[in-house]
Scaffold this active site. Structure first.
Site, short mmCIF file in Angstrom:
data_model
loop_
_atom_site.label_atom_id
_atom_site.label_comp_id
_atom_site.label_asym_id
_atom_site.label_seq_id
_atom_site.Cartn_x
_atom_site.Cartn_y
_atom_site.Cartn_z
N ARG A 61 50.18 59.07 43.09
CA ARG A 61 48.99 58.41 43.65
C ARG A 61 47.88 58.38 42.61
O ARG A 61 46.98 57.55 42.68
CB ARG A 61 48.54 59.11 44.94
CG ARG A 61 47.29 58.50 45.57
CD ARG A 61 47.10 58.92 47.02
NE ARG A 61 47.00 60.35 47.18
CZ ARG A 61 45.87 61.06 47.00
NH1 ARG A 61 44.75 60.45 46.63
NH2 ARG A 61 45.86 62.36 47.19
N TYR A 125 39.83 32.95 49.39
CA TYR A 125 41.07 33.32 50.06
C TYR A 125 40.72 33.97 51.41
O TYR A 125 39.76 34.76 51.50
CB TYR A 125 41.85 34.30 49.18
CG TYR A 125 42.93 35.06 49.89
CD1 TYR A 125 43.98 34.40 50.53
CD2 TYR A 125 42.91 36.45 49.94
CE1 TYR A 125 44.96 35.11 51.21
CE2 TYR A 125 43.89 37.17 50.61
CZ TYR A 125 44.91 36.49 51.24
OH TYR A 125 45.88 37.19 51.91
N ASP A 199 37.83 36.82 40.58
CA ASP A 199 39.22 36.77 41.01
C ASP A 199 39.91 35.74 40.11
O ASP A 199 39.66 34.54 40.22
CB ASP A 199 39.31 36.37 42.48
CG ASP A 199 40.73 36.36 43.02
OD1 ASP A 199 41.67 36.24 42.21
OD2 ASP A 199 40.91 36.46 44.24
N LYS A 224 51.23 37.29 42.68
CA LYS A 224 51.31 35.87 42.43
C LYS A 224 51.86 35.56 41.03
O LYS A 224 52.95 35.96 40.71
CB LYS A 224 49.93 35.25 42.67
CG LYS A 224 49.24 35.69 43.97
CD LYS A 224 50.07 35.46 45.22
CE LYS A 224 49.31 35.61 46.53
NZ LYS A 224 48.77 36.94 46.82
#
Length: 409
Positions: A61, A125, A199, A224
């Site tokens: 983590r 988005y 972004d 993506k």
């Protein structure tokens, strides 16, 4: 041992070799370090790693060698040919996340507190829009949505409201392909001591490098184009304030729990190797598809920033090397025609997401932007009949042939 002083100059070379990391057993590619925890040689070493006095891994983590290699490659690509204020190669730090939404959460929560405001624009988005207008609102952080194509409007808002601490840009934007001038907005934001995040998911660092245009943070949904094959979920946050990224951003990332996993990081690394050649084919295909759709009698409107008719065409020419692979369009018959068209597709894939090697077609109003109110959607240009298309790398004649048969009648 081979000489490691060789410096690569090409983008694809950076994508293949930027991690420059030797792994045990002479592995050619980065191994999948499927280990939740890491061993300390001594108690002292464990204490020093926890305190940050010694480099090394503690718990996945907190970090993992597979994550680290992916982070190094993305750092190299986002800073490719980018210089700092002293003319030296820009140094940034990337933090890999489990998803784009996790990376976006770290971005906002590490930079904003209750009482702060952030400024962004419409046609975001859907997940980002809901995060900033609903989740951040519950945390006492207000999102102001404006038309950021209007630089004067942005400056007026920043001038009148010192509570605005962060300006967030998504360009090209989802799904209208709206484009924002990163350099112009960054220059205005700096006047009012605001940080700027971008972004860069649609563009990728191959087509657009926001750090060169004044951005402080860059974000990607690595799901993506960076992955490119639809095989793994992921996100990444990069920042040029190294101290902030290594302290507060890292702390928030670890505490929120949005860490990646070794297998998805491995798949991301494989995708990054072919980013340049994939994007060249994506872009070439998208241009031809957009031109075909623009002249089709059944198509009412096409959004593609590589068309001179698109409002963002000039900005695209200024800040991107190519327009990208995303197209959206509306049919003359509206929603009913759109549903009929989608149902008739034979090769193009009916699916959400984007950036995969195959062509993906979706209906934003009922899918990616389902959680955005109808009035807001219409105001932002996301009509009920809008179709979004992520143009793949298939033979372009086959993509167009499938569109042609689906548009018949």
């Amino acid at each position: 041992m081979a000489d490691k002083t060789f410096t690569t100059k090409g983008f694809s070379s950076a994508a293949l070799h930027a991690h420059n990391n030797l792994h045990p057993n002479s592995a050619h590619t980065t191994p999948i370090y499927a280990s939740s925890t890491f061993v300390f040689d001594t108690a002292q070493q464990g204490m020093e790693r926890f305190s940050g006095q010694q480099e090394g891994y503690v718990y996945s983590r907190w970090g993992n060698p597979t994550f680290a290699d992916a982070e190094r490659v993305i750092e190299a690509l986002e800073t490719y040919e980018v210089k700092d204020d002293n003319g030296q190669p820009l140094q940034v730090k990337a933090i890999l996340h489990a998803s784009g939404q996790a990376a976006m959460t770290t971005l906002f929560m590490s930079n904003l507190s209750a009482g702060d405001k952030m400024l962004s624009h419409y046609s975001l988005y859907g997940g980002t829009h809901e995060l900033v207008t609903k989740v951040l609102k519950e945390c006492g952080i207000e999102a102001i949505i404006s038309d950021m194509r209007n630089a004067d409007e942005v400056e007026a808002l920043l001038k009148q409201d010192p509570a605005i601490k962060l300006v967030h840009i998504e360009t090209p934007a989802n799904p209208t392909i709206q484009c924002i001038d990163i350099a112009a907005i960054s220059a205005i934001a700096k006047k009012y001591n605001c940080i700027v995040s971008v972004d860069n998911t649609f563009a990728t660092p191959y087509l657009q490098r926001p750090f060169a245009l004044g951005a402080d943070f860059v974000f990607h949904s690595t799901t993506k184009f960076l992955n490119g094959h639809g095989t793994a979920i992921g996100g990444v946050l990069l920042g040029k304030d190294l101290d902030f990224m290594k302290t507060k951003a890292t702390k928030w990332h670890r505490l929120i729990g949005g860490s990646s996993n070794p297998f998805d990081a491995f798949l991301l690394l494989q995708g990054l190797k072919t980013l340049e050649i994939r994007m060249d084919r994506h872009c070439a295909n998208a241009k031809q598809v957009a031109q075909y759709l623009q002249q089709h009698p059944s198509v009412a409107h096409v959004n593609y920033n590589g068309l001179p008719t698109h409002p963002g065409f000039a900005i695209t020419q200024k800040q991107m090397s190519q327009p990208g692979a995303m197209v959206s369009f509306e049919l003359e018959g509206g929603l009913d025609a759109g549903i009929k068209f989608i149902n008739k597709l034979q090769m193009c894939i009916r699916a959400v997401s984007l950036g995969s090697v195959d062509t993906l077609i979706s209906h934003p109003a009922s899918m990616t932007h389902y959680g955005v109110g109808a009035q807001e959607r219409l105001q932002y240009g996301i009509t009920d009949g809008l179709i979004r298309m992520s143009v793949g790398i298939e033979s372009v004649e086959d993509i167009i042939a499938d569109l042609e048969q689906a548009l018949e009648g």
